[in-house]
Design an enzyme around this catalytic site. Structure first.
Site, PDB file in Angstrom:
ATOM      1  N   GLY A   1       0.807  -1.197   0.000  1.00  0.00           N
ATOM      2  CA  GLY A   1       0.000   0.000   0.000  1.00  0.00           C
ATOM      3  C   GLY A   1       0.845   1.253   0.000  1.00  0.00           C
ATOM      4  CG  HIS A   2       0.457   5.979   1.452  1.00  0.00           C
ATOM      5  ND1 HIS A   2       0.476   6.706   0.280  1.00  0.00           N
ATOM      6  CD2 HIS A   2       0.815   6.854   2.436  1.00  0.00           C
ATOM      7  CE1 HIS A   2       0.835   7.954   0.539  1.00  0.00           C
ATOM      8  NE2 HIS A   2       1.054   8.065   1.833  1.00  0.00           N
ATOM      9  CG  PHE A   3       3.342   4.282   5.196  1.00  0.00           C
ATOM     10  CD1 PHE A   3       4.375   5.179   5.400  1.00  0.00           C
ATOM     11  CD2 PHE A   3       2.056   4.685   5.484  1.00  0.00           C
ATOM     12  CE1 PHE A   3       4.137   6.461   5.889  1.00  0.00           C
ATOM     13  CE2 PHE A   3       1.798   5.961   5.979  1.00  0.00           C
ATOM     14  CZ  PHE A   3       2.837   6.850   6.177  1.00  0.00           C
TER      15      PHE A   3
END
Length: 286
Positions: A262-264
């Site tokens: 995901g984002h991280f």
């Protein structure tokens, strides 16, 4: 050289940073995003510091860097970029590659616009600069841009809540048990400091200035053709894969890769991202 944790005075503002590696080697500046700080690079730095002089500051209002009151410092991305630009000057970083993530992207690209001759390469990990990379998750923020009322500002306070931090870290991750709670809990600690909520809401409003700069950044990429590695968590709910693919439109040689995260993405794929960076930087930076 071992990892060190330091602060430096940047025109009256104390900036915290991490640094590791031989100072004589090529330089790499790591720029974090929201709501985190340089601790997001804790697994990445040890995989790069044998080849590069790695420097990772906390942005003003984030992490261990000073959080001046809003009547002393206007929290815009332009002002943050000015601080980081001076930070690089004071440290003597004349030429450096940048790793940009999330909020670090508009900061890093502003550095590149001001001094394109200093940027040796760009690694963008979910660091967007294309409209097609912005997802519908930004709709409430865009409402605030269009109508900056107190009601619309208050509607964004949920972005600062612990459950939203948890969502940012775990959404799109196949096995959430791989996500250490350390990073997100530290992020929540910094977000909970008195006054930080208003700082973050100021930056959410000013994010519209980054979107307004997209065309200028894309023109920079077309003109200067910096080496670009776009390595993306493909399940990011905020900055979606078309934003990574779009780099090839302006830099045809750009290396675009996706990881199943995901984002991280560093939380789950630090080794894979580090390996890609080593290959890329060895080729273009030395």
């Amino acid at each position: 050289m071992p990892l060190s944790f330091k602060t430096i005075d940047v025109d009256g503002l104390e900036v915290f940073y991490r640094r590791a590696g031989d100072p004589s080697r090529p330089k790499l500046l790591l720029l974090h995003g929201f709501p985190t700080a340089s601790h997001m690079f804790r697994d990445l730095i040890p995989q790069l510091d044998d080849r590069y002089d790695v420097v990772a500051p906390d942005l003003p209002g984030f992490g261990m860097t000073e959080q001046p009151a809003r009547d002393r410092f206007t929290y815009t991305f332009e002002n943050i970029a000015k601080v980081i630009g001076r930070f690089t000057e004071i440290l003597g970083l004349d030429k450096f590659a940048i790793y940009v993530f999330d909020y670090g992207a508009p900061v890093g690209f502003r550095l590149a616009l001001k001094h394109p001759e200093q940027i040796t390469a760009i690694v963008t990990q979910n660091g967007n600069t294309y409209l097609e990379g912005v997802s519908d998750a930004f709709a409430p923020v865009q409402t605030y841009w269009n109508e900056p009322t107190q009601a619309n500002r208050d509607a964004l306070r949920g972005f600062l809540a612990p459950q939203t931090t948890l969502f940012q870290y775990t959404h799109g991750v196949a096995d959430p048990s791989r996500i250490s709670p350390d990073g997100r809990n530290l992020d929540d600690f910094y977000l909970a400091r008195p006054g930080n909520d208003e700082i973050q809401l100021d930056l959410l409003l000013d994010y519209r200035s980054n979107v307004a700069l997209y065309d200028t950044i894309q023109a920079y990429l077309r003109q200067h053709q910096p080496p670009v590695l776009a390595v993306w968590g493909k399940n990011d709910p905020f900055f979606i894969p078309p934003g990574a693919e779009a780099f090839k439109r302006d830099v045809p040689s750009a290396d675009v890769r996706f990881v199943d995260s995901g984002h991280f993405a560093l939380e789950t794929h630090a080794s894979e991202i580090a390996a890609a960076m080593r290959d890329f930087l060895d080729k273009h930076v030395g």
